[in-house]
Design a protein around this motif. Structure first.
Motif, mmCIF file in Angstrom:
data_model
loop_
_atom_site.group_PDB
_atom_site.id
_atom_site.type_symbol
_atom_site.label_atom_id
_atom_site.label_comp_id
_atom_site.label_asym_id
_atom_site.label_seq_id
_atom_site.Cartn_x
_atom_site.Cartn_y
_atom_site.Cartn_z
ATOM 1 N N ALA A 1 34.630 27.218 74.210
ATOM 2 C CA ALA A 1 35.663 27.271 75.620
ATOM 3 C C ALA A 1 35.088 26.481 76.616
ATOM 4 C CB ALA A 1 35.991 28.669 76.036
ATOM 5 N N LYS A 2 33.578 26.560 76.944
ATOM 6 C CA LYS A 2 33.112 25.926 77.963
ATOM 7 C C LYS A 2 32.537 24.576 77.618
ATOM 8 C CE LYS A 2 33.501 29.228 80.926
ATOM 9 N NZ LYS A 2 34.181 29.116 82.367
ATOM 10 N N TYR B 1 25.323 33.536 82.960
ATOM 11 C CA TYR B 1 25.596 32.195 82.484
ATOM 12 C C TYR B 1 27.145 31.746 82.549
ATOM 13 C CZ TYR B 1 25.202 27.691 80.132
ATOM 14 O OH TYR B 1 25.600 26.427 80.059
ATOM 15 N N PHE B 2 27.982 32.499 81.877
ATOM 16 C CA PHE B 2 29.292 32.373 81.529
ATOM 17 C C PHE B 2 29.918 33.030 82.784
ATOM 18 C CE2 PHE B 2 27.898 31.813 77.324
ATOM 19 C CZ PHE B 2 28.127 30.386 77.171
ATOM 20 N N GLU B 3 29.368 33.524 83.894
ATOM 21 C CA GLU B 3 30.030 34.017 84.984
ATOM 22 C C GLU B 3 31.089 35.245 84.576
ATOM 23 O OE1 GLU B 3 31.294 30.636 87.193
ATOM 24 O OE2 GLU B 3 29.342 30.101 87.932
ATOM 25 N N LEU B 4 30.714 35.984 83.812
ATOM 26 C CA LEU B 4 31.547 37.115 83.468
ATOM 27 C C LEU B 4 31.654 38.376 84.343
ATOM 28 C CD1 LEU B 4 30.977 36.940 79.475
ATOM 29 C CD2 LEU B 4 32.798 35.869 80.804
ATOM 30 N N ILE B 5 32.516 38.882 84.765
ATOM 31 C CA ILE B 5 32.559 39.999 85.387
ATOM 32 C C ILE B 5 33.588 40.970 85.185
ATOM 33 C CG2 ILE B 5 31.860 38.692 87.698
ATOM 34 C CD1 ILE B 5 34.823 38.982 88.419
ATOM 35 N N GLU C 1 31.567 43.976 80.521
ATOM 36 C CA GLU C 1 31.529 45.392 79.811
ATOM 37 C C GLU C 1 31.998 45.203 78.512
ATOM 38 O OE1 GLU C 1 33.930 48.472 81.913
ATOM 39 O OE2 GLU C 1 32.687 47.918 83.552
ATOM 40 N N GLU C 2 32.913 44.047 77.947
ATOM 41 C CA GLU C 2 33.094 43.922 76.797
ATOM 42 C C GLU C 2 32.132 43.342 76.070
ATOM 43 O OE1 GLU C 2 35.749 43.503 73.302
ATOM 44 O OE2 GLU C 2 35.446 44.978 75.033
ATOM 45 N N MET C 3 31.055 42.355 76.520
ATOM 46 C CA MET C 3 30.056 41.959 75.809
ATOM 47 C C MET C 3 28.984 43.066 75.592
ATOM 48 S SD MET C 3 30.476 38.882 75.327
ATOM 49 C CE MET C 3 29.048 37.661 74.885
ATOM 50 N N VAL C 4 28.947 43.873 76.616
ATOM 51 C CA VAL C 4 27.763 44.928 76.332
ATOM 52 C C VAL C 4 28.186 45.777 75.158
ATOM 53 C CG1 VAL C 4 26.911 47.266 77.260
ATOM 54 C CG2 VAL C 4 27.014 44.920 78.736
#
Length: 116
Positions: free
Chosen positions: A14-15, A55-59, A64-67
């Motif tokens: 996507a990036k 890196y992907f600026e996830l907040i 939490e979904e990545m964790v």
């Protein structure tokens, strides 16, 4: 492919980020990231998940979904049914023997049944 690996690949694509670019930014090898994406490596460390989130600026929810996905991304699962009922042991063995042949809709239904 693991759940974490699938999401990592989707974020990269996507990036427009290559494996080599992401690997350089995270100070890991491209081969390691490729193995994570393809499910040939175990779950990533909490530190690596944090680096990916930054890196992907996830907040918040996305981070939490990545964790959560990392926690569920061990490609070689072991089920310990010692002390459980014979039915539980039978189910674990049936699942181990047949999981590769289960269609996606069955897997989704099982996930819903198990609460995930």
């Amino acid at each position: 492919m693991t759940p974490f690996g699938a999401r990592l690949r989707a974020l990269r694509e996507a990036k427009g980020v290559t494996l080599q670019q992401l690997a350089a930014a995270l100070h890991v090898s491209a081969a390691y990231l490729s193995a994570l994406e393809h499910g040939r490596r175990g779950r990533p460390s909490a530190g690596l998940v944090h680096q990916v989130n930054e890196y992907f600026e996830l907040i918040w929810d996305d981070a939490e979904e990545m964790v959560r996905l990392a926690r569920l991304s061990h490609p070689r699962v072991t089920l310990d049914t010692a002390g459980l009922s014979p039915e539980a042991t039978e189910l674990a063995n049936l699942l181990a023997a047949r999981i590769r042949a289960l269609p996606p809709e069955t897997l989704r239904a099982m996930r819903r049944l198990l609460g995930d």
